[in-house]
Structure formats: C-alpha cells, structure tokens
Design a protein around this motif. Structure first.
Motif, PDB file in Angstrom:
ATOM      1  N   ARG A 191      56.464  11.771  37.884  1.00  0.00           N
ATOM      2  CA  ARG A 191      56.787  11.473  39.108  1.00  0.00           C
ATOM      3  C   ARG A 191      56.615  12.575  39.959  1.00  0.00           C
ATOM      4  O   ARG A 191      55.778  12.559  40.728  1.00  0.00           O
ATOM      5  CB  ARG A 191      58.936  12.179  39.367  1.00  0.00           C
ATOM      6  CG  ARG A 191      60.022  11.034  38.256  1.00  0.00           C
ATOM      7  CD  ARG A 191      61.011  11.060  38.988  1.00  0.00           C
ATOM      8  NE  ARG A 191      61.909  10.384  38.752  1.00  0.00           N
ATOM      9  CZ  ARG A 191      63.288  10.604  37.873  1.00  0.00           C
ATOM     10  NH1 ARG A 191      62.672  11.848  36.480  1.00  0.00           N
ATOM     11  NH2 ARG A 191      63.713   9.355  36.989  1.00  0.00           N
ATOM     12  N   VAL A 234      60.830   5.096  35.015  1.00  0.00           N
ATOM     13  CA  VAL A 234      60.854   6.569  35.923  1.00  0.00           C
ATOM     14  C   VAL A 234      59.730   5.610  37.259  1.00  0.00           C
ATOM     15  O   VAL A 234      59.970   6.296  37.896  1.00  0.00           O
ATOM     16  CB  VAL A 234      59.840   7.545  34.639  1.00  0.00           C
ATOM     17  CG1 VAL A 234      58.797   6.879  34.787  1.00  0.00           C
ATOM     18  CG2 VAL A 234      60.639   8.389  35.972  1.00  0.00           C
ATOM     19  N   TRP A 269      59.774   5.526  41.437  1.00  0.00           N
ATOM     20  CA  TRP A 269      58.289   5.998  41.090  1.00  0.00           C
ATOM     21  C   TRP A 269      57.709   6.818  43.057  1.00  0.00           C
ATOM     22  O   TRP A 269      57.343   7.796  42.655  1.00  0.00           O
ATOM     23  CB  TRP A 269      56.921   5.871  40.489  1.00  0.00           C
ATOM     24  CG  TRP A 269      56.609   6.845  40.161  1.00  0.00           C
ATOM     25  CD1 TRP A 269      56.506   7.578  39.353  1.00  0.00           C
ATOM     26  CD2 TRP A 269      54.942   6.552  39.998  1.00  0.00           C
ATOM     27  NE1 TRP A 269      56.064   8.058  38.757  1.00  0.00           N
ATOM     28  CE2 TRP A 269      54.725   7.742  38.875  1.00  0.00           C
ATOM     29  CE3 TRP A 269      54.380   5.160  40.233  1.00  0.00           C
ATOM     30  CZ2 TRP A 269      53.335   7.958  38.696  1.00  0.00           C
ATOM     31  CZ3 TRP A 269      52.527   5.883  40.077  1.00  0.00           C
ATOM     32  CH2 TRP A 269      52.380   7.006  38.944  1.00  0.00           C
ATOM     33  N   ARG A 282      59.248  12.836  32.233  1.00  0.00           N
ATOM     34  CA  ARG A 282      59.945  11.809  33.424  1.00  0.00           C
ATOM     35  C   ARG A 282      59.891  12.877  34.590  1.00  0.00           C
ATOM     36  O   ARG A 282      58.889  12.138  35.667  1.00  0.00           O
ATOM     37  CB  ARG A 282      61.529  11.693  33.345  1.00  0.00           C
ATOM     38  CG  ARG A 282      61.722  10.480  32.830  1.00  0.00           C
ATOM     39  CD  ARG A 282      62.928   9.812  32.905  1.00  0.00           C
ATOM     40  NE  ARG A 282      63.720   8.839  32.595  1.00  0.00           N
ATOM     41  CZ  ARG A 282      64.228   8.679  31.215  1.00  0.00           C
ATOM     42  NH1 ARG A 282      64.041   9.823  30.938  1.00  0.00           N
ATOM     43  NH2 ARG A 282      64.246   7.501  30.999  1.00  0.00           N
TER      44      ARG A 282
END
Length: 483
Positions: A317, A352, A356, A313
C-alpha cells in the motif's frame, strides 16, 4: 546384540550411560553383500568399533610394476568404499583390491584383459581385509542400525555447514544416532538439526532441535554464485528453490523494477539487483531484514537497492503503489515485478489490491505492465492439472478471471505426494484493482493455507536430489513477453 543403558548417580544427579554389549567379528566370503555386522542392529548409542568386520576380497598382486600400465585395465573393477584406496603400494609390491560383485575368478576378466595382465601380475586370489566404521557410507550404516521395518531417512537439506532433517515419528528413538552418523559421513557437516514443527507463518521459520555437532545455526549458503549469511533457526531458507530463483530473475530485464514483498535474506532480490534492476525488498521478520542488509553488502550490490522491514500489506500500500505512481510521473520505462513468495499464505494478500488506489491512480498504474508473480501450494490428485488449480485459486481470491492478463503458469516443484508449488504470473488490470465480483461460479478449491514446504533433499552418496522425484520444471503455458 542389543544396546543397554546404565544409570549412575553422581553428585546427586542421575547420569545415563550408554554401552554396547560385546560383539563378535565375523568373516565373510567373496560373495558377501559387504554390509556392516548384523550385531549393530537396534543400536541407539553409536559405538563405532562395532562396525569393524573382516571380509575377503579378490586381489591382484604385482611386483615392480608401473601403475599407469595396469590402471586402465582394472579401473572399472576396483573395490570402492569410503576412505579406502583400492590400489595400495608396500615397498616394491602393489596390491589391487577388486569388487567381488564383478570379479571372483581370473576368468571373469575379458579375454583381452587377461592377455594384457598376463605376465604382469604375480598372484591372483582372495585376501582378507578389515573394514571399519570409517569405510561404510551413510546408507550402509543407517540401514544396518535401524530395524528392518524402519525406512532409512536418506533425505536432508544442506545449508552451509548445517544438515537439516525432517524425521518421522518412527525415527524418534534413533534420532541422535542418525544425527551423529550424518555428522560423521557428510564432509562439510558441523551441525545436524531436525525440524520439530511446521513453519511459523508470521516470520517463516520453524522450531528445530540440534541432534549432533556444534550448536551454531548461523551459516553461509552458496547459491548460483551468491553468498547468503543467515541464522537458519531464525529465518526461512530452502535450497530446493535455487532453480526458481534463477528462472524468475531471468524473466526480468535491467530496466525493470522488482518489488519483493516477502524477500527473506535476498535470493530473488540480490541477483535481480546485480542484474541491474532497481529493487525494493521487504520482509516482516527482523532477523531476515538484518541478514538481508548484510547480504547486500557481501554480494556488492550497488545503490539500486532499498530494504524494508514492514508488513506485506503495508509495503504494497505505502511503498509499492507510491513508487509505481512516481514512475508514471517520471515516464520511466520497464516493467514492474511484484514477487509474492509466501506460498502458504500469499494468496490471502491479494485483497490488498481491491482498495489499492482510486480511479485516476488505477488508470496510471495500468497504463504500463505491472506483473504479479504469485506463489501458492495446491493439492493435485493424479491426472489433475496443478497449474490450472493454481490459476483457479488465484482467480477465486481476486474475484475475477485472469483471461488475457495471465502471463505464465509454472510448476515450480513437487512439495510432497499430491502437493505442488505453483507460480501464477499475471498483469495487474483495472478489473482486478476494482475488486469486481466473479462473473462465474465460485471455484471449489481446497484450503491450501496449511500446506507447508518440505525442505528435505534426498541424499545419495552425498548428492542432493528430489525427496520423492525430481523437481518439476514444467511450463504449463508459454511465457509472454511482458516488457
């Protein structure tokens, strides 16, 4: 005959010694099934001498003959066993051992073959031959040892010098002898291991026990012209994905970029980089990260490669999003490929994308092709479309239908009966990034998070094949040029 255990106390320690009750040789005729002695049934401690037996085989004898003259005639009838030469020369005499299942009498040769042999051979008839443990193949030995009601474990994965088994409970009393037989009969084997639990979903490796051979689990796997060094006890490696590694990289073009979220030791990332793509490869497992960096050097990957040791994740990101936005600022051409090959859990990472980026960033991201290649497991009953189930699973996690953003559905392989590994490739769109609620009914999809990869590869005379059937390479919908 049965095996026995003798216990002896030496220096205060209980020592178990395995010995084998004496057996009798027995002779067979030319109609024998040519199998090891029945007396080895139930053996749990390997006694190689117990496999010695004497058989009678049909033979042709020649004297002062040029072998090349007769080889084409008898080639298809030769008696073939491991470590045995069916054509043997002693001084000026040549003896050719024939397969008794094909030839028992001279008349079993065709009329033309009899004419060609006529006047050349000195004698045709049975000859006794002693066969030993070294002559039997893996299946013959294990089939002779195991009780008739227990299936022979003919499935394994070969990773460098390591033979990887996934034995069932019924094999447990015989696991060490099974390991030793495989060590003896597979030429490249130096270590035999057995999986003892499911794959660790954090670092993607599993506990294993060494059944036979060296205790060295660091090996080198060769795949599609690349070499991957790894510690098989600490990282994930599945040779059954070799074709998929090629298939996916083939979809990519040199100007594209690959973000490999769960890169392992590099089977997607390294071929992509060698193809000319810019690659960002990530893995949470420190051991995978260590071997990934080493394999980059081994495979002579140039400066177009960056490696990361992050949570998936965080990688999406902090690294992937920022790099895509930089590419938009610099007007770089080519498509972005986000590969998420963690089939048991990757769909759980899709959320996610919901937070985002902001509205402005979202427009920038979606103005060019950013493609997600999502791998997942589905349970598909007979008659069900496994690819469609994979699509529905992804759509449920995204909260919206893929519709025109769907690029490709691909059935990667059959994992086990009713379980399939599917690749769902789709474009990142504003609908997905907005995290919209589904405009359709909630899909009823079974929880696939507990469906784990079966590494085993069926073995037949040393050739690797599918464990239950050949891996499926079904394209469920045609690919669309996304670049």
């Amino acid at each position: 005959m049965i095996s026995s255990i003798r216990c002896t106390i030496i220096n205060g320690c209980l020592i178990k010694q395995c010995f084998w009750v004496p057996y009798c040789f027995y002779n067979t005729t030319m109609t024998s099934l040519l199998v090891p002695p029945e007396s080895v049934r139930g053996m749990t401690c390997l006694d190689r001498s117990a496999f010695t037996t004497t058989v009678e085989l049909p033979c042709l004898k020649f004297r002062d003959i040029i072998i090349s003259k007769i080889t084409p005639i008898v080639k298809k009838y030769l008696f073939k066993m491991r470590n045995f030469k069916p054509i043997q020369n002693t001084n000026d005499e040549t003896v050719i051992y024939l397969n008794p299942k094909l030839i028992q009498n001279f008349e079993d040769f065709s009329e033309n073959e009899r004419k060609q042999l006529s006047g050349l051979y000195e004698h045709f008839g049975p000859m006794k031959l002693t066969l030993s443990y070294d002559n039997w193949n893996t299946n013959d030995i294990l089939k002779a040892i195991l009780p008739e009601e227990i299936e022979v474990p003919t499935s394994y994965s070969l990773i460098g010098h390591i033979v990887h088994l996934n034995l069932r409970d019924m094999h447990s009393p015989y696991k060490n002898i099974i390991g030793q037989v495989l060590l003896d009969t597979i030429p490249s084997a130096r270590t035999v291991v057995n999986k003892t639990n499911n794959i660790d979903t954090t670092f993607r490796h599993f506990a294993m026990e060494i059944l036979a051979g060296d205790k060295n689990t660091v090996t080198v796997a060769k795949e599609n012209g690349y070499m991957y060094e790894l510690d098989f006890a600490q990282v994930y490696w599945n040779p059954r994905l070799s074709t998929e590694h090629v298939n996916l990289v083939t979809l990519m073009k040199p100007n594209d970029i690959l973000y490999d979220v769960f890169a392992g030791v590099g089977p997607f990332a390294i071929p992509a980089a060698r193809k000319g793509l810019k690659v960002f490869a990530n893995d949470l497992n420190p051991e995978s990260y260590k071997w990934l960096k080493k394999n980059v050097i081994t495979n002579k990957v140039k400066s177009n490669f960056k490696s990361f040791n992050m949570d998936g994740r965080d990688f999406l990101r902090d690294v992937v999003k920022n790099d895509i936005l930089d590419r938009r600022i610099n007007n770089e051409i080519g498509s972005e490929h986000i590969v998420m090959n963690l089939p048991s859990l990757a769909v759980e990472f899709l959320d996610v994308f919901f937070d985002w980026c902001d509205e402005d960033e979202m427009k920038k991201v979606c103005c060019q092709s950013t493609i997600v290649h999502m791998y997942c497991f589905v349970k598909a009953n007979k008659g069900e479309d496994a690819c469609k189930l994979g699509q529905l699973l992804v759509e449920e996690k995204l909260g919206c239908p893929l519709n025109d953003s769907l690029i490709n559905l691909h059935n990667v392989r059959n994992v086990s009966p009713y379980k399939e590994m599917i690749r769902v490739s789709f474009l990142l769109t504003q609908n997905i990034l907005k995290g919209q609620e589904p405009a359709m009914k909630k899909f009823k999809i079974e929880d696939n998070s507990n469906v784990l990869v079966n590494h085993n590869i069926a073995e037949n005379n040393g050739k690797e094949q599918g464990i239950t059937k050949e891996s499926k390479k079904q394209e469920c919908i045609p690919s669309i040029n996304s670049s």
